[in-house]
Write an enzyme that holds these catalytic residues in place. Structure first.
Site, mmCIF file in Angstrom:
data_model
loop_
_atom_site.group_PDB
_atom_site.id
_atom_site.type_symbol
_atom_site.label_atom_id
_atom_site.label_comp_id
_atom_site.label_asym_id
_atom_site.label_seq_id
_atom_site.Cartn_x
_atom_site.Cartn_y
_atom_site.Cartn_z
ATOM 1 N N ARG A 1 0.860 -1.186 0.000
ATOM 2 C CA ARG A 1 0.000 0.000 0.000
ATOM 3 C C ARG A 1 0.895 1.234 0.000
ATOM 4 O O ARG A 1 1.927 1.267 0.693
ATOM 5 C CB ARG A 1 -0.906 0.041 1.240
ATOM 6 C CG ARG A 1 -2.121 -0.875 1.180
ATOM 7 C CD ARG A 1 -3.140 -0.451 0.107
ATOM 8 N NE ARG A 1 -4.286 -1.359 0.030
ATOM 9 C CZ ARG A 1 -4.370 -2.429 -0.747
ATOM 10 N NH1 ARG A 1 -3.370 -2.744 -1.548
ATOM 11 N NH2 ARG A 1 -5.462 -3.179 -0.749
ATOM 12 N N GLU A 42 -2.469 7.628 -4.895
ATOM 13 C CA GLU A 42 -2.903 6.965 -6.128
ATOM 14 C C GLU A 42 -4.389 7.133 -6.431
ATOM 15 O O GLU A 42 -4.812 6.988 -7.584
ATOM 16 C CB GLU A 42 -2.550 5.467 -6.091
ATOM 17 C CG GLU A 42 -3.377 4.649 -5.106
ATOM 18 C CD GLU A 42 -3.034 3.158 -5.157
ATOM 19 O OE1 GLU A 42 -1.839 2.809 -5.051
ATOM 20 O OE2 GLU A 42 -3.967 2.343 -5.302
ATOM 21 N N HIS A 89 -0.986 -0.185 -9.685
ATOM 22 C CA HIS A 89 -1.732 -1.121 -8.833
ATOM 23 C C HIS A 89 -2.272 -2.295 -9.659
ATOM 24 O O HIS A 89 -3.486 -2.527 -9.726
ATOM 25 C CB HIS A 89 -2.864 -0.389 -8.099
ATOM 26 C CG HIS A 89 -3.206 -1.042 -6.786
ATOM 27 N ND1 HIS A 89 -3.451 -0.336 -5.640
ATOM 28 C CD2 HIS A 89 -3.340 -2.355 -6.440
ATOM 29 C CE1 HIS A 89 -3.733 -1.175 -4.648
ATOM 30 N NE2 HIS A 89 -3.659 -2.413 -5.130
HETATM 31 P P1 NAD Z 1 -1.388 -11.281 5.193
HETATM 32 O O1 NAD Z 1 -2.369 -10.825 6.212
HETATM 33 O O2 NAD Z 1 -1.328 -12.722 4.838
HETATM 34 O O3 NAD Z 1 0.091 -10.826 5.627
HETATM 35 C C1 NAD Z 1 0.380 -9.578 6.178
HETATM 36 C C2 NAD Z 1 1.483 -9.765 7.198
HETATM 37 O O4 NAD Z 1 1.877 -8.476 7.680
HETATM 38 C C3 NAD Z 1 1.043 -10.587 8.416
HETATM 39 O O5 NAD Z 1 1.938 -11.649 8.641
HETATM 40 C C4 NAD Z 1 1.054 -9.567 9.552
HETATM 41 O O6 NAD Z 1 1.377 -10.142 10.812
HETATM 42 C C5 NAD Z 1 2.127 -8.606 9.071
HETATM 43 N N1 NAD Z 1 2.087 -7.324 9.755
HETATM 44 C C6 NAD Z 1 1.006 -6.633 10.200
HETATM 45 N N2 NAD Z 1 1.396 -5.521 10.826
HETATM 46 C C7 NAD Z 1 2.752 -5.506 10.791
HETATM 47 C C8 NAD Z 1 3.733 -4.613 11.282
HETATM 48 N N3 NAD Z 1 3.391 -3.516 11.978
HETATM 49 N N4 NAD Z 1 5.038 -4.899 11.046
HETATM 50 C C9 NAD Z 1 5.394 -6.022 10.383
HETATM 51 N N5 NAD Z 1 4.501 -6.908 9.897
HETATM 52 C C10 NAD Z 1 3.197 -6.653 10.096
HETATM 53 O O7 NAD Z 1 -1.678 -10.374 3.908
HETATM 54 P P2 NAD Z 1 -1.233 -10.674 2.405
HETATM 55 O O8 NAD Z 1 -2.314 -11.405 1.694
HETATM 56 O O9 NAD Z 1 0.151 -11.210 2.392
HETATM 57 O O10 NAD Z 1 -1.255 -9.181 1.810
HETATM 58 C C11 NAD Z 1 -0.317 -8.212 2.246
HETATM 59 C C12 NAD Z 1 -0.712 -6.860 1.702
HETATM 60 O O11 NAD Z 1 -0.542 -6.848 0.280
HETATM 61 C C13 NAD Z 1 -2.194 -6.488 1.881
HETATM 62 O O12 NAD Z 1 -2.426 -5.911 3.159
HETATM 63 C C14 NAD Z 1 -2.428 -5.480 0.783
HETATM 64 O O13 NAD Z 1 -2.208 -4.182 1.284
HETATM 65 C C15 NAD Z 1 -1.345 -5.808 -0.251
HETATM 66 N N6 NAD Z 1 -1.914 -6.264 -1.530
HETATM 67 C C16 NAD Z 1 -1.596 -5.577 -2.659
HETATM 68 C C17 NAD Z 1 -2.099 -5.985 -3.882
HETATM 69 C C18 NAD Z 1 -1.736 -5.292 -5.180
HETATM 70 O O14 NAD Z 1 -2.383 -5.535 -6.204
HETATM 71 N N7 NAD Z 1 -0.723 -4.433 -5.208
HETATM 72 C C19 NAD Z 1 -2.953 -7.088 -3.938
HETATM 73 C C20 NAD Z 1 -3.237 -7.791 -2.757
HETATM 74 C C21 NAD Z 1 -2.718 -7.364 -1.557
#
Ligand code: NAD
Length: 331
Positions: A234, A263, A295
């Site tokens: 993000r 964005e 994105h």
């Molecule tokens: P997920 O919930 O499986 O993993 C997120 C991880 O981040 C978790 O392990 C959590 O414990 C950790 N986390 C939370 N707060 C934290 C902190 N303060 N410091 C360190 N780690 C922390 O989620 P995911 O499916 O792996 O997705 C991750 C992110 O990817 C989503 O939140 C979303 O913002 C982003 N995303 C982007 C796109 C894109 O098209 N660009 C698509 C899907 C997801």
């Protein structure tokens, strides 16, 4: 159930229509973003389906609730664009797509890293102009380098797995360390150690109050000079102004982003015939060592198919009063 689908691009319309064939919800496609001004377009719709750059704050939710909407379904994993607590207070449920091809984003992050390190986009632009010169295109081997992964959840751990396959050392940082990451071959370290020791840093944590500007001037001063930063998570995780300064000074050696703090007013639209007034994005795209995509990391056949299917299932579950498997935390 009558559902207003905001930010509905052509592909959203065709794929959601296809996924909805059996369920038969009445879908009202709206190309505009959801904002306080456009919320009225959802009048009469019990459900509202949104995407990452729709504004679903307390004011918009109040308007939607006043019009009788009871469900917000976002076609995304991240839900930082929705005030889930406010929705809860208004008696509205919020669902997301908590699980869809994490490969789509992890693979794209690797693609961005390769593109910025090996200057692939620059090289391609050159050859179109008949320029086959190599000057300025040198990168470095990823093999043997150290990659830091912030957020080792579904996407981050897949990204780590791919990097391990390249022969990299992988460091991780997560507020909830997962033994599976260490079994893969990753090693958890404090964030300062990760920043100082990594040649590449990739962000995969959600945007929360805690992670807002997790990469700022202070953290950039701790990175290894010349490291590459990849952000497919993000935009708000990175203080873009600080990143621009670090690129100018050479402290940051490369930046590859699929997401950008501002964005919402830019992405998912063709602005090529307009004057873009956002000077920061214009400065960013002018750097030779920066690559920006709009994105699109999630944008694969597999991921979109799952997003649409899960969204339709959630609407059906809500209509039937069945448990909502993808309700967002804090709602
Ligand atoms: P997920 O919930 O499986 O993993 C997120 C991880 O981040 C978790 O392990 C959590 O414990 C950790 N986390 C939370 N707060 C934290 C902190 N303060 N410091 C360190 N780690 C922390 O989620 P995911 O499916 O792996 O997705 C991750 C992110 O990817 C989503 O939140 C979303 O913002 C982003 N995303 C982007 C796109 C894109 O098209 N660009 C698509 C899907 C997801």
């Amino acid at each position: 159930m009558k559902t207003a689908v905001f930010s509905a691009r052509r592909y959203d319309q065709s794929l959601l229509t296809e996924a909805n064939r059996a369920a038969g919800h009445e879908l009202l496609f709206i190309q505009d973003r959801l904002t306080a001004e456009t919320a009225a377009l959802a009048r009469g719709c019990a459900a509202v389906c949104v995407f990452v750059n729709d504004c679903v704050d307390a004011e918009v939710l109040q308007r939607l609730a006043n019009q009788g909407s009871r469900l917000v379904a976002t076609r995304s994993t991240g839900y930082n664009h929705i005030d889930a607590a406010a929705a809860g207070r208004l008696g509205m449920a919020v669902v997301r797509v908590s699980d869809y091809s994490p490969h789509s984003v992890a693979e794209f992050a690797v693609g961005l890293l390769l593109a910025v390190n090996r200057k692939i986009a620059r090289a391609s632009m050159r050859t179109r102009e008949g320029n086959f010169e190599l000057e300025g295109l040198m990168g470095f081997d990823l093999h043997g380098k150290t990659v830091g992964v912030i957020g080792t959840g579904k996407i981050g751990s897949l990204f780590a797995r791919i990097m391990l396959g390249f022969g990299c050392t992988v460091l991780g940082h997560d507020r909830h360390p997962d033994p599976a990451f260490e079994q893969l071959g990753g090693r958890y370290v404090p964030v300062r150690e990760l920043l100082a020791g990594s040649d590449v840093i990739s962000l995969h944590c959600p945007l929360t109050e805690e992670t807002h500007h997790i990469v700022d001037a202070a953290s950039l001063s701790h990175i290894k000079r010349g490291a590459i930063l990849v952000n497919t998570s993000r935009g708000g995780l990175v203080d873009t102004g600080a990143a621009v300064q670090a690129l100018k000074s050479g402290q940051l050696g490369g930046l590859a982003i699929d997401v950008y703090e501002q964005e919402a007013s830019l992405f998912f639209q063709d602005l090529s015939s307009t004057i873009i007034t956002d000077d920061v994005i214009q400065r960013l795209v002018s750097f030779p060592n920066v690559i920006v995509t709009g994105h699109q990391a999630f944008f694969t056949v597999e991921a979109i198919g799952q997003i649409m299917a899960t969204t339709v299932d959630s609407i059906t579950d809500f209509e039937r009063g069945a448990p909502l498997l993808n309700r967002v935390p804090g709602n």
